[in-house]
Motif scaffolding. Structure first.
Motif, mmCIF file in Angstrom:
data_model
loop_
_atom_site.group_PDB
_atom_site.id
_atom_site.type_symbol
_atom_site.label_atom_id
_atom_site.label_comp_id
_atom_site.label_asym_id
_atom_site.label_seq_id
_atom_site.Cartn_x
_atom_site.Cartn_y
_atom_site.Cartn_z
ATOM 1 N N ILE B 127 -2.159 34.458 -0.994
ATOM 2 C CA ILE B 127 -3.864 33.924 -0.304
ATOM 3 C C ILE B 127 -4.693 35.736 -0.243
ATOM 4 O O ILE B 127 -5.405 36.065 -1.008
ATOM 5 N N ALA B 128 -3.854 36.790 -0.546
ATOM 6 C CA ALA B 128 -3.482 38.162 -0.473
ATOM 7 C C ALA B 128 -3.475 38.521 -1.934
ATOM 8 O O ALA B 128 -4.890 38.717 -2.581
ATOM 9 N N GLU B 129 -3.353 38.207 -3.230
ATOM 10 C CA GLU B 129 -3.216 37.839 -4.336
ATOM 11 C C GLU B 129 -4.321 37.436 -4.626
ATOM 12 O O GLU B 129 -4.973 37.686 -5.935
ATOM 13 N N TYR B 130 -5.115 36.172 -4.871
ATOM 14 C CA TYR B 130 -6.109 35.200 -5.236
ATOM 15 C C TYR B 130 -7.141 36.687 -4.200
ATOM 16 O O TYR B 130 -8.156 36.106 -4.974
ATOM 17 N N LEU B 131 -7.174 36.624 -3.458
ATOM 18 C CA LEU B 131 -8.272 37.418 -2.792
ATOM 19 C C LEU B 131 -8.488 38.296 -3.752
ATOM 20 O O LEU B 131 -9.684 39.145 -4.636
ATOM 21 N N ALA B 132 -7.537 39.328 -4.193
ATOM 22 C CA ALA B 132 -7.497 40.553 -4.824
ATOM 23 C C ALA B 132 -7.955 40.801 -5.851
ATOM 24 O O ALA B 132 -8.563 41.179 -6.562
ATOM 25 N N GLU B 133 -7.633 39.160 -6.383
ATOM 26 C CA GLU B 133 -7.749 38.484 -8.268
ATOM 27 C C GLU B 133 -9.735 38.943 -8.251
ATOM 28 O O GLU B 133 -10.271 38.918 -9.691
ATOM 29 N N ARG B 134 -10.310 37.756 -7.196
ATOM 30 C CA ARG B 134 -11.548 38.107 -7.173
ATOM 31 C C ARG B 134 -12.418 39.107 -7.153
ATOM 32 O O ARG B 134 -13.634 38.593 -7.498
ATOM 33 N N PHE B 135 -12.041 40.292 -6.210
ATOM 34 C CA PHE B 135 -12.479 41.445 -6.029
ATOM 35 C C PHE B 135 -12.262 42.352 -6.787
ATOM 36 O O PHE B 135 -11.346 43.396 -6.099
#
Lengths: 161, 156
Positions: B127-135
């Motif tokens: 979930i952290a990687e998902y978030l980072a990729e979107r921001f």
């Protein structure tokens, strides 16, 4: 006497008079880019000294139900001891290692963030550097706390809509 | 559209998945630990003979055993299961994983296909990687390090 002529207050131009604050697409973008880590929860955190035994540190992880311990010498962070260190460096030789100091197996010089860094920096420590827990230091270099994925997500949750 | 809407629309299949480590209930903790080390993964899922996940052996389980000075070779993983077993489908919304991490503090979430076959594990890291990729402009540009910023500054 130096060569700088006395300035007339009436001639003063504020260099920031044309400053336009950055426009963000959403509050979430702003929080990640601008809000400081000291606005989010980074405490409590558990600490041990570098000469604590591996047995003592392992019991502390278990009893406090935390997954990492900040390893300090005085006020200075010197490492971090995590459940991953237990798995990778300790578990299979626990009997032989249990009385050794945790400083022997801790992850020394860990990636850190500062209280004044933006929240996005904490997320980068987790998502990019791949650390589940990232120590937070005050600007004077002393230990402040620790951030985790749960703490980052909890901080961002009010801004999701 | 708010980010919460994206969490509801995107499916778990869009999260980074890692291969899960599968063990039986009578696998010794020592053998599970060896697999976890080899794969550098903090958990193993315990399955029944039909392959259905029934429990979780995690780094927390391991720490609990060592803290009690128990021999890893003498205990099966089923003696020290972690309470936090969550299984979701790859077609479920990402919000299920977000909520599991944020509200329940889960580290690992197991993912099955629509037929119930285990296809991987995600969780905090995913979930952290998902978030980072979107921001990316707020996260991926950050300069990380372990040197105090005062020492990183150049010049006088």
């Amino acid at each position: 006497m130096n060569g700088t002529p006395p300035s007339d207050p009436d001639d003063f131009e504020d260099p920031l008079s044309n400053y336009e604050p950055t426009q963000y697409r959403s509050e979430l973008h702003r929080v990640l880019a601008e809000e400081a880590i000291d606005d989010m929860q980074s405490t409590p955190s558990a600490q041990v000294t570098v000469d604590t035994s591996i047995r003592g540190a392992t019991k502390m992880l278990s009893e406090l139900k935390v997954s990492s311990l900040l390893v300090v010498k005085g006020d200075t962070l010197v490492g971090i001891f995590t459940e991953r260190d237990v798995l990778e460096k300790v578990a299979e030789n626990y009997v032989e290692l249990a009385d050794q100091p945790v400083g022997e197996v801790m992850s020394a010089d860990p990636t850190v963030v500062y209280e004044t860094d933006p929240v996005g920096m904490a997320l980068a420590g987790i998502a990019v550097a791949g650390h589940r827990h990232v120590p937070v230091l005050k600007v004077d270099g002393t230990v402040m706390g620790i951030v985790s994925p749960k703490r980052v997500l909890r901080h961002l949750s009010p801004y999701l809509n | 559209m708010g980010f919460r809407d994206e969490l509801e629309q995107d499916t778990v299949a869009s999260l980074p998945l890692r291969d899960a480590i599968v063990v039986q209930h009578d696998t010794t903790a020592l053998n599970a630990v060896k697999l976890m080390r080899e794969k550098s993964l903090g958990c193993a899922v315990i399955v029944d003979p039909g392959g259905t996940p029934t429990g979780l052996f995690s780094e927390q389980s391991l720490v609990a055993m060592l803290a009690r000075d128990l021999s890893l070779a003498d205990h099966p993983v089923s003696d020290f299961t972690d309470a936090g077993l969550l299984v979701v489908k790859s077609s479920d919304p990402v919000s299920r994983v977000w909520d599991a991490v944020e509200r329940d503090g889960l580290r690992f979430v197991f993912v099955t296909d629509d037929e119930g076959r285990l296809i991987g594990v995600t969780g905090q890291r995913g979930i952290a990687e998902y978030l980072a990729e979107r921001f990316p402009q707020q996260v991926l540009v950050q300069r990380l390090g372990n040197t105090p910023w005062m020492q990183q500054r150049e010049g006088a």
